[in-house]
Design a protein around this motif. Structure first.
Motif, PDB file in Angstrom:
ATOM      1  N   ASP A 172       0.813  -1.215   0.000  1.00  0.00           N
ATOM      2  CA  ASP A 172       0.000   0.000   0.000  1.00  0.00           C
ATOM      3  C   ASP A 172       0.850   1.269   0.000  1.00  0.00           C
ATOM      4  O   ASP A 172       0.340   2.360   0.216  1.00  0.00           O
ATOM      5  N   ARG A 173       2.144   1.143  -0.266  1.00  0.00           N
ATOM      6  CA  ARG A 173       3.016   2.320  -0.247  1.00  0.00           C
ATOM      7  C   ARG A 173       4.184   2.112  -1.192  1.00  0.00           C
ATOM      8  O   ARG A 173       4.461   0.983  -1.632  1.00  0.00           O
ATOM      9  N   VAL A 174       4.858   3.218  -1.479  1.00  0.00           N
ATOM     10  CA  VAL A 174       6.060   3.164  -2.306  1.00  0.00           C
ATOM     11  C   VAL A 174       7.258   2.859  -1.408  1.00  0.00           C
ATOM     12  O   VAL A 174       7.516   3.598  -0.454  1.00  0.00           O
ATOM     13  N   TRP A 175       7.951   1.799  -1.723  1.00  0.00           N
ATOM     14  CA  TRP A 175       9.116   1.432  -0.935  1.00  0.00           C
ATOM     15  C   TRP A 175      10.304   2.305  -1.324  1.00  0.00           C
ATOM     16  O   TRP A 175      10.450   2.703  -2.478  1.00  0.00           O
ATOM     17  N   THR A 176      11.141   2.579  -0.354  1.00  0.00           N
ATOM     18  CA  THR A 176      12.416   3.238  -0.636  1.00  0.00           C
ATOM     19  C   THR A 176      13.487   2.167  -0.859  1.00  0.00           C
ATOM     20  O   THR A 176      13.278   0.984  -0.563  1.00  0.00           O
ATOM     21  N   ILE A 177      14.630   2.597  -1.362  1.00  0.00           N
ATOM     22  CA  ILE A 177      15.742   1.661  -1.540  1.00  0.00           C
ATOM     23  C   ILE A 177      16.174   1.099  -0.188  1.00  0.00           C
ATOM     24  O   ILE A 177      16.518  -0.076  -0.064  1.00  0.00           O
ATOM     25  N   GLY A 178      16.128   1.926   0.833  1.00  0.00           N
ATOM     26  CA  GLY A 178      16.471   1.449   2.170  1.00  0.00           C
ATOM     27  C   GLY A 178      15.513   0.377   2.653  1.00  0.00           C
ATOM     28  O   GLY A 178      15.936  -0.616   3.264  1.00  0.00           O
ATOM     29  N   ASP A 179      14.215   0.563   2.399  1.00  0.00           N
ATOM     30  CA  ASP A 179      13.236  -0.470   2.773  1.00  0.00           C
ATOM     31  C   ASP A 179      13.524  -1.776   2.046  1.00  0.00           C
ATOM     32  O   ASP A 179      13.422  -2.866   2.634  1.00  0.00           O
ATOM     33  N   LEU A 180      13.862  -1.669   0.765  1.00  0.00           N
ATOM     34  CA  LEU A 180      14.140  -2.866  -0.022  1.00  0.00           C
ATOM     35  C   LEU A 180      15.373  -3.592   0.498  1.00  0.00           C
ATOM     36  O   LEU A 180      15.367  -4.826   0.640  1.00  0.00           O
ATOM     37  N   ILE A 181      16.420  -2.846   0.818  1.00  0.00           N
ATOM     38  CA  ILE A 181      17.638  -3.467   1.336  1.00  0.00           C
ATOM     39  C   ILE A 181      17.373  -4.143   2.674  1.00  0.00           C
ATOM     40  O   ILE A 181      17.800  -5.285   2.912  1.00  0.00           O
ATOM     41  N   ASP A 182      16.676  -3.458   3.574  1.00  0.00           N
ATOM     42  CA  ASP A 182      16.399  -4.032   4.890  1.00  0.00           C
ATOM     43  C   ASP A 182      15.578  -5.312   4.783  1.00  0.00           C
ATOM     44  O   ASP A 182      15.865  -6.313   5.451  1.00  0.00           O
ATOM     45  N   ALA A 183      14.542  -5.289   3.934  1.00  0.00           N
ATOM     46  CA  ALA A 183      13.686  -6.468   3.787  1.00  0.00           C
ATOM     47  C   ALA A 183      14.435  -7.620   3.123  1.00  0.00           C
ATOM     48  O   ALA A 183      14.255  -8.787   3.495  1.00  0.00           O
ATOM     49  N   ALA A 184      15.278  -7.295   2.143  1.00  0.00           N
ATOM     50  CA  ALA A 184      16.019  -8.351   1.450  1.00  0.00           C
ATOM     51  C   ALA A 184      17.068  -8.981   2.352  1.00  0.00           C
ATOM     52  O   ALA A 184      17.202 -10.209   2.410  1.00  0.00           O
ATOM     53  N   LEU A 185      17.828  -8.166   3.067  1.00  0.00           N
ATOM     54  CA  LEU A 185      18.872  -8.701   3.938  1.00  0.00           C
ATOM     55  C   LEU A 185      18.289  -9.442   5.132  1.00  0.00           C
ATOM     56  O   LEU A 185      18.947 -10.341   5.683  1.00  0.00           O
ATOM     57  N   ALA A 186      17.070  -9.085   5.523  1.00  0.00           N
ATOM     58  CA  ALA A 186      16.440  -9.780   6.653  1.00  0.00           C
ATOM     59  C   ALA A 186      16.126 -11.233   6.327  1.00  0.00           C
ATOM     60  O   ALA A 186      15.979 -12.059   7.227  1.00  0.00           O
ATOM     61  N   THR A 187      16.021 -11.565   5.044  1.00  0.00           N
ATOM     62  CA  THR A 187      15.734 -12.942   4.657  1.00  0.00           C
ATOM     63  C   THR A 187      16.985 -13.801   4.574  1.00  0.00           C
ATOM     64  O   THR A 187      16.886 -15.022   4.461  1.00  0.00           O
ATOM     65  N   GLN A 188      18.163 -13.161   4.625  1.00  0.00           N
ATOM     66  CA  GLN A 188      19.409 -13.891   4.448  1.00  0.00           C
ATOM     67  C   GLN A 188      20.026 -14.247   5.795  1.00  0.00           C
ATOM     68  O   GLN A 188      20.132 -13.396   6.668  1.00  0.00           O
ATOM     69  N   PRO A 189      20.438 -15.510   5.971  1.00  0.00           N
ATOM     70  CA  PRO A 189      21.090 -15.893   7.227  1.00  0.00           C
ATOM     71  C   PRO A 189      22.456 -15.247   7.342  1.00  0.00           C
ATOM     72  O   PRO A 189      23.125 -14.961   6.338  1.00  0.00           O
ATOM     73  N   ILE A 190      22.847 -14.999   8.562  1.00  0.00           N
ATOM     74  CA  ILE A 190      24.165 -14.420   8.821  1.00  0.00           C
ATOM     75  C   ILE A 190      25.188 -15.539   8.798  1.00  0.00           C
ATOM     76  O   ILE A 190      25.197 -16.412   9.670  1.00  0.00           O
ATOM     77  N   ALA A 191      26.036 -15.535   7.796  1.00  0.00           N
ATOM     78  CA  ALA A 191      27.039 -16.592   7.651  1.00  0.00           C
ATOM     79  C   ALA A 191      28.280 -16.229   8.457  1.00  0.00           C
ATOM     80  O   ALA A 191      28.810 -15.124   8.317  1.00  0.00           O
ATOM     81  N   PRO A 192      28.761 -17.133   9.307  1.00  0.00           N
ATOM     82  CA  PRO A 192      29.980 -16.830  10.076  1.00  0.00           C
ATOM     83  C   PRO A 192      31.190 -16.746   9.156  1.00  0.00           C
ATOM     84  O   PRO A 192      31.342 -17.536   8.217  1.00  0.00           O
ATOM     85  N   VAL A 193      32.040 -15.780   9.423  1.00  0.00           N
ATOM     86  CA  VAL A 193      33.254 -15.593   8.635  1.00  0.00           C
ATOM     87  C   VAL A 193      34.439 -16.103   9.456  1.00  0.00           C
ATOM     88  O   VAL A 193      34.723 -15.551  10.530  1.00  0.00           O
ATOM     89  N   PRO A 194      35.124 -17.144   8.997  1.00  0.00           N
ATOM     90  CA  PRO A 194      36.259 -17.673   9.780  1.00  0.00           C
ATOM     91  C   PRO A 194      37.402 -16.673   9.825  1.00  0.00           C
ATOM     92  O   PRO A 194      37.688 -15.979   8.846  1.00  0.00           O
ATOM     93  N   THR A 195      38.057 -16.614  10.969  1.00  0.00           N
ATOM     94  CA  THR A 195      39.211 -15.732  11.129  1.00  0.00           C
ATOM     95  C   THR A 195      40.436 -16.345  10.460  1.00  0.00           C
ATOM     96  O   THR A 195      40.646 -17.555  10.520  1.00  0.00           O
TER      97      THR A 195
END
Length: 302
Positions: free
Chosen positions: A263-286
């Motif tokens: 019901d609204r126009v999304w901003t690029i920030g909204d799109l980034i937040d929603a997209a990254l929220a679906t992605q699991p946080i992958a651990p980065v080995p040291t």
């Protein structure tokens, strides 16, 4: 682990969605090219998941289906046999299903132009759409069997076939040239049902928007994709940007709003937040050289 600031992420994704290549975006935003590529890949993956979650239970009266050509790493050579990586390189087509009334991209699929991919594409449309909308396609034969299997014989399906005037004998398919020849005939055929309109004009016009909004699809340039996975991620990013963020000039709203998905126009920030929220946080080995080395120290007696 270093994380890009949100403002920098918005700046990078906004530039990519406006058709600027990754190297140019890296220079404009003063960011490493690999960082830009990793962010685009991650947001693109999330955009694909976001589309799967949001675009379900769609009601539309008419769908237009078409394919958009691109290539990965190298173009297909007619005089050469495909190599071992032929499935992920060479000609790749993006199937697009566009709602004629809202101009929204309901479904899409990137892969080889084959019967299996066509059937997978139609089955995905069937899972997203409620009812049996009218369907217009080009004359690609696998569409007929796939649509009949997914929607039944009663659905209104029509095909449109364009005939081009070939002026160069070396070109076997005039419609595949960078500058297609003049259309000399248009044939509309009814496959099943009684379609009120047979046309693919809207989806063909959307292909132009995609070529202008994604550097990977630009003609006669070196911004083409080198691997299939980033190419698919770029398509997913464009589809999410087109449906949710970009206001359509004739509709005066986004296609997703016209379709009733939001019901609204999304901003690029909204799109980034929603997209990254679906992605699991992958651990980065040291790295080994940065790991702390612990040693056991014998303590004194109390």
């Amino acid at each position: 682990m270093n994380v890009l600031l949100r403002d920098k992420q918005i700046e990078i994704i906004s530039a990519l969605c406006e058709g600027i290549g990754q190297r140019a975006v890296a220079r404009l935003t003063d960011t490493d090219r690999k960082t830009v590529a990793r962010l685009a890949l991650r947001v693109g993956r999330g955009a694909a998941e976001l589309h799967d979650r949001m675009f379900t239970g769609i009601r539309t009266n008419r769908l237009e289906l078409d394919e958009l050509w691109a290539f990965i790493q190298r173009k297909r050579r007619w005089h050469q046999k495909p190599g071992a990586d032929g499935a992920v390189t060479g000609d790749q087509y993006t199937y697009v299903a566009l709602s004629a009334s809202s101009r929204a991209i309901v479904s899409y699929l990137t892969g080889k132009r084959s019967s299996d991919n066509t059937d997978q594409f139609i089955q995905d449309i069937r899972a997203r759409v409620i009812g049996t909308p009218e369907i217009s396609t080009d004359g690609y034969h696998p569409y007929k069997n796939a649509i009949r299997d997914a929607f039944g014989n009663r659905t209104a399906h029509g095909t449109i076939t364009k005939t081009y005037s070939v002026t160069h004998l070396a070109v076997t398919e005039a419609s595949r040239r960078y500058s297609p020849a003049e259309v000399i005939a248009v044939a509309r055929d009814v496959v099943s049902g009684v379609p009120a309109q047979i046309s693919t004009s809207y989806v063909e016009r959307s292909h132009l928007t995609l070529r202008q909004s994604c550097k990977r699809f630009a003609r006669l340039g070196n911004g083409f994709s080198k691997r299939l996975e980033p190419h698919c991620a770029a398509v997913s990013l464009y589809v999410a940007y087109y449906n949710l963020t970009r206001v359509h000039e004739s509709l005066k709203c986004t296609p997703a709003m016209a379709l009733g998905v939001t019901d609204r126009v999304w901003t690029i920030g909204d799109l980034i937040d929603a997209a990254l929220a679906t992605q699991p946080i992958a651990p980065v080995p040291t790295a080994p050289e940065r790991r702390r080395r612990f040693s056991v120290i014998e303590g004194g007696k109390a």
